[in-house]
Motif scaffolding. Structure first.
Motif, PDB file in Angstrom:
ATOM      1  N   GLN A   1       0.818  -1.141   0.017  1.00  8.32           N
ATOM      2  CA  GLN A   1       0.010  -0.156  -0.139  1.00  8.32           C
ATOM      3  C   GLN A   1       1.062   1.309  -0.006  1.00  8.32           C
ATOM      4  O   GLN A   1       1.771   1.512   0.688  1.00  8.32           O
ATOM      5  N   TYR A   2       0.628   2.232  -0.902  1.00  9.87           N
ATOM      6  CA  TYR A   2       1.308   3.564  -1.049  1.00  9.87           C
ATOM      7  C   TYR A   2       0.353   4.617  -0.483  1.00  9.87           C
ATOM      8  O   TYR A   2      -0.914   4.664  -0.953  1.00  9.87           O
ATOM      9  N   VAL A   3       0.705   5.358   0.217  1.00 12.08           N
ATOM     10  CA  VAL A   3      -0.197   6.646   0.448  1.00 12.08           C
ATOM     11  C   VAL A   3       0.293   7.803  -0.349  1.00 12.08           C
ATOM     12  O   VAL A   3       1.394   8.205  -0.470  1.00 12.08           O
ATOM     13  N   VAL A   4      -0.750   8.357  -0.963  1.00 13.48           N
ATOM     14  CA  VAL A   4      -0.512   9.434  -2.008  1.00 13.48           C
ATOM     15  C   VAL A   4      -1.055  10.715  -1.609  1.00 13.48           C
ATOM     16  O   VAL A   4      -2.254  10.913  -1.356  1.00 13.48           O
ATOM     17  N   THR A   5      -0.408  11.764  -1.871  1.00 16.95           N
ATOM     18  CA  THR A   5      -1.014  13.067  -1.986  1.00 16.95           C
ATOM     19  C   THR A   5      -0.638  13.966  -3.472  1.00 16.95           C
ATOM     20  O   THR A   5       0.108  13.483  -3.871  1.00 16.95           O
ATOM     21  N   TYR A   6      -1.359  15.246  -3.323  1.00 19.18           N
ATOM     22  CA  TYR A   6      -0.975  15.842  -4.536  1.00 19.18           C
ATOM     23  C   TYR A   6      -0.439  16.980  -4.118  1.00 19.18           C
ATOM     24  O   TYR A   6      -0.793  17.819  -3.100  1.00 19.18           O
ATOM     25  N   SER A   7       0.454  17.838  -4.976  1.00 25.95           N
ATOM     26  CA  SER A   7       1.179  19.101  -4.690  1.00 25.95           C
ATOM     27  C   SER A   7       0.261  20.126  -4.455  1.00 25.95           C
ATOM     28  O   SER A   7       0.738  21.024  -3.668  1.00 25.95           O
ATOM     29  N   ASP A   8      -0.924  20.138  -5.067  1.00 29.41           N
ATOM     30  CA  ASP A   8      -1.843  21.239  -5.289  1.00 29.41           C
ATOM     31  C   ASP A   8      -3.170  20.918  -4.417  1.00 29.41           C
ATOM     32  O   ASP A   8      -3.975  21.613  -4.874  1.00 29.41           O
ATOM     33  N   GLY A   9      -3.130  19.969  -3.629  1.00 28.43           N
ATOM     34  CA  GLY A   9      -4.388  19.562  -2.677  1.00 28.43           C
ATOM     35  C   GLY A   9      -5.144  18.707  -3.349  1.00 28.43           C
ATOM     36  O   GLY A   9      -4.982  18.232  -4.343  1.00 28.43           O
ATOM     37  N   ALA A  10      -5.924  18.253  -2.276  1.00 25.71           N
ATOM     38  CA  ALA A  10      -6.795  17.144  -2.772  1.00 25.71           C
ATOM     39  C   ALA A  10      -7.650  17.361  -3.802  1.00 25.71           C
ATOM     40  O   ALA A  10      -8.094  18.311  -4.267  1.00 25.71           O
ATOM     41  N   ARG A  11      -8.097  15.962  -4.525  1.00 26.18           N
ATOM     42  CA  ARG A  11      -8.969  16.121  -5.582  1.00 26.18           C
ATOM     43  C   ARG A  11      -9.350  14.840  -6.006  1.00 26.18           C
ATOM     44  O   ARG A  11      -9.068  13.601  -5.484  1.00 26.18           O
ATOM     45  N   ASP A  12     -10.479  14.628  -6.674  1.00 26.87           N
ATOM     46  CA  ASP A  12     -11.077  13.469  -7.171  1.00 26.87           C
ATOM     47  C   ASP A  12     -10.397  13.006  -8.604  1.00 26.87           C
ATOM     48  O   ASP A  12      -9.975  13.699  -9.362  1.00 26.87           O
ATOM     49  N   ALA A  13     -10.258  11.759  -8.609  1.00 21.16           N
ATOM     50  CA  ALA A  13      -9.445  11.354  -9.715  1.00 21.16           C
ATOM     51  C   ALA A  13     -10.277   9.908 -10.046  1.00 21.16           C
ATOM     52  O   ALA A  13     -10.478   8.926  -9.053  1.00 21.16           O
ATOM     53  N   GLU A  14     -10.076   9.216 -11.232  1.00 19.83           N
ATOM     54  CA  GLU A  14     -10.677   8.046 -11.621  1.00 19.83           C
ATOM     55  C   GLU A  14      -9.747   7.330 -12.653  1.00 19.83           C
ATOM     56  O   GLU A  14      -9.896   6.057 -13.215  1.00 19.83           O
ATOM     57  N   SER A  15      -8.530   8.100 -12.903  1.00 22.62           N
ATOM     58  CA  SER A  15      -7.552   7.406 -13.771  1.00 22.62           C
ATOM     59  C   SER A  15      -6.069   7.094 -13.302  1.00 22.62           C
ATOM     60  O   SER A  15      -5.549   8.097 -12.733  1.00 22.62           O
ATOM     61  N   LEU A  16      -5.675   6.182 -13.197  1.00 20.06           N
ATOM     62  CA  LEU A  16      -4.335   5.571 -12.686  1.00 20.06           C
ATOM     63  C   LEU A  16      -3.845   4.815 -13.914  1.00 20.06           C
ATOM     64  O   LEU A  16      -4.200   3.941 -14.426  1.00 20.06           O
ATOM     65  N   ILE A  17      -2.522   5.327 -14.395  1.00 19.76           N
ATOM     66  CA  ILE A  17      -1.947   4.418 -15.587  1.00 19.76           C
ATOM     67  C   ILE A  17      -0.519   4.534 -14.991  1.00 19.76           C
ATOM     68  O   ILE A  17       0.171   5.171 -14.214  1.00 19.76           O
ATOM     69  N   VAL A  18       0.162   3.233 -15.436  1.00 21.96           N
ATOM     70  CA  VAL A  18       1.527   2.889 -15.095  1.00 21.96           C
ATOM     71  C   VAL A  18       2.214   2.670 -16.364  1.00 21.96           C
ATOM     72  O   VAL A  18       1.836   1.993 -17.082  1.00 21.96           O
ATOM     73  N   HIS A  19       3.496   3.406 -16.670  1.00 22.69           N
ATOM     74  CA  HIS A  19       3.984   3.273 -17.732  1.00 22.69           C
ATOM     75  C   HIS A  19       4.668   1.848 -18.014  1.00 22.69           C
ATOM     76  O   HIS A  19       5.318   1.200 -17.113  1.00 22.69           O
ATOM     77  N   PRO A  20       4.401   1.290 -19.183  1.00 18.29           N
ATOM     78  CA  PRO A  20       4.813  -0.091 -19.064  1.00 18.29           C
ATOM     79  C   PRO A  20       6.343  -0.459 -19.491  1.00 18.29           C
ATOM     80  O   PRO A  20       6.791  -1.522 -19.016  1.00 18.29           O
ATOM     81  N   ARG A  21       6.920   0.514 -19.670  1.00 20.40           N
ATOM     82  CA  ARG A  21       8.624   0.348 -19.579  1.00 20.40           C
ATOM     83  C   ARG A  21       9.334   0.897 -18.314  1.00 20.40           C
ATOM     84  O   ARG A  21      10.121   0.056 -17.701  1.00 20.40           O
ATOM     85  N   THR A  22       8.774   1.975 -17.783  1.00 17.94           N
ATOM     86  CA  THR A  22       9.553   2.698 -16.718  1.00 17.94           C
ATOM     87  C   THR A  22       9.060   1.986 -15.265  1.00 17.94           C
ATOM     88  O   THR A  22       9.664   2.220 -14.323  1.00 17.94           O
ATOM     89  N   GLY A  23       7.570   1.893 -15.280  1.00 19.44           N
ATOM     90  CA  GLY A  23       6.897   1.746 -14.148  1.00 19.44           C
ATOM     91  C   GLY A  23       6.687   2.899 -13.435  1.00 19.44           C
ATOM     92  O   GLY A  23       5.715   2.797 -12.313  1.00 19.44           O
ATOM     93  N   ARG A  24       6.648   4.131 -13.864  1.00 17.12           N
ATOM     94  CA  ARG A  24       6.527   5.258 -13.182  1.00 17.12           C
ATOM     95  C   ARG A  24       4.907   5.504 -13.265  1.00 17.12           C
ATOM     96  O   ARG A  24       4.247   4.964 -14.294  1.00 17.12           O
ATOM     97  N   VAL A  25       4.187   5.875 -12.334  1.00 16.94           N
ATOM     98  CA  VAL A  25       2.736   5.982 -11.909  1.00 16.94           C
ATOM     99  C   VAL A  25       2.420   7.432 -12.151  1.00 16.94           C
ATOM    100  O   VAL A  25       3.179   8.408 -11.560  1.00 16.94           O
ATOM    101  N   TYR A  26       1.068   7.459 -12.846  1.00 17.37           N
ATOM    102  CA  TYR A  26       0.466   8.788 -13.093  1.00 17.37           C
ATOM    103  C   TYR A  26      -0.849   8.582 -12.855  1.00 17.37           C
ATOM    104  O   TYR A  26      -1.660   7.388 -12.688  1.00 17.37           O
ATOM    105  N   ILE A  27      -1.442   9.868 -12.528  1.00 12.83           N
ATOM    106  CA  ILE A  27      -2.906   9.793 -12.211  1.00 12.83           C
ATOM    107  C   ILE A  27      -3.410  11.055 -13.185  1.00 12.83           C
ATOM    108  O   ILE A  27      -2.839  12.205 -13.010  1.00 12.83           O
TER     109      ILE A  27
END
Length: 334
Positions: A142-168
């Motif tokens: 489990q990873y606890v995640v925050t946003y640099s500009d405050g809380a927000r609603d989101a429904e899209s999580l993507i992980v780059h298939p080469r680097t493994g970096r996570v995006y929202i």
């Protein structure tokens, strides 16, 4: 001798073109054609991710009020072939997305916020995709995640298939932002370790997104439309609109494992997953194992299956031509 020579030439050329360019599974060659989710336990399918390890299988989950469960659905039948129970994560709050990362790691985004951006933090769960599809319990990180500009609603999580970096991508009616996570997520019970920062604007009220298998394209869908971008190492460039089907509540999108299709899912019991051709002909996964690389550009550093087949075919033709030329010279000597 001309007629036997012509027959031999024809046979050799037919044999050359019959040489398979690569061993491509039938499912990968044909692409997925869509299916209906038959499991009555799946009433709010909110995310969708194609398995690379199990051809034709898609992972999904319910939106909320279900528990820590993931479902593996066989697209050939629409039936669930495995249900995973996640441990080590507490009680999920609002699970909205799922994505496959390198090395067959599954990432789950507990990132929804129906209160309009009130949660001080959200969660991401990571677990290994099982090699055998059976009902089983798997411990997740489990990873606890925050946003640099405050809380927000989101429904899209993507992980780059080469680097493994996570995006929202956050969900805003007038368009949102692509948020980039740290290069490596840090397991921690306290907020502040995994801060996601906006890096680009997204011109859509996004309900889900997906990377192409080779990491060069980003598809983003909403309730009534979609947009696709060239990834460009994160410096996304809008390329065009997606043909998104009209659904009851369009919640999810995933590229098929071979990259030829975009699969669109919806909420509701017995919901349909609709297949549409991927833009620009899709993209072939040049790394079937799903392993990562050190570059964030999304370039594979190798030839695709298609281009490899063309090269192999060309070499075969050259070899046949050389053989025929030599054989003809022998005939002339006789």
């Amino acid at each position: 001798m001309r007629r036997p020579f012509a027959l031999l030439a024809s046979a050799l050329l037919v044999g050359a073109f019959a040489i398979p360019a690569a061993a491509v599974p039938a499912s990968a060659a044909e692409g997925d054609k869509g299916f209906t989710i038959e499991d009555p336990r799946i009433t709010e399918s909110s995310g969708l991710a194609a398995s690379r390890q199990h051809p034709g299988v898609y992972w999904t989950h319910n939106d909320s009020d279900d528990g820590p469960y993931l479902y593996a659905v066989d697209s050939a039948t629409g039936k669930t072939v495995a249900r995973l129970t996640l441990t080590g994560i507490g009680s999920p709050r609002d699970v909205e997305a799922i994505s496959m990362g390198p090395d067959n790691q599954i990432y789950v985004g507990d990132i929804g916020d129906n209160l309009g951006g009130k949660w001080p933090y959200v969660w991401i769960y990571k677990l290994p995709e099982p090699k055998k599809l059976t009902d089983q319990t798997i411990r997740a990180t489990q990873y606890v995640v925050t946003y640099s500009d405050g809380a927000r609603d989101a429904e899209s999580l993507i992980v780059h298939p080469r680097t493994g970096r996570v995006y929202i991508i956050d969900k805003k009616e007038d368009g949102g932002h692509l948020y980039e996570g740290p290069a490596t997520l840090t397991p921690s019970a306290k907020p502040g370790k995994n801060v996601f920062k906006p890096v680009a604007t997204v011109d859509l009220w996004a309900t889900d997104a997906a990377f192409s298998p080779d990491g060069t394209q980003l598809a983003v869908r909403g309730y009534f439309g979609g947009i696709y971008y060239d990834w460009n190492g994160g410096d996304i460039e809008r390329k065009g609109r997606l043909e998104v089907p009209l659904q009851r509540q369009g919640e999810s999108v995933s590229y098929s494992a071979d990259g030829s299709k975009l699969m669109y899912g919806s909420e509701g019991t017995g919901s349909e997953v609709v297949a549409e051709d991927a833009p620009d002909g899709g993209s072939a996964d040049k790394s079937p194992s799903g392993s990562g690389s050190s570059s964030d550009s999304g370039d594979s550093g190798g030839s695709s299956v298609a281009s490899g087949g063309v090269k192999l075919g060309a070499l075969a033709v050259v070899a046949v031509a050389a053989a025929l030329f030599g054989f003809r010279r022998l005939l002339r000597r006789d």
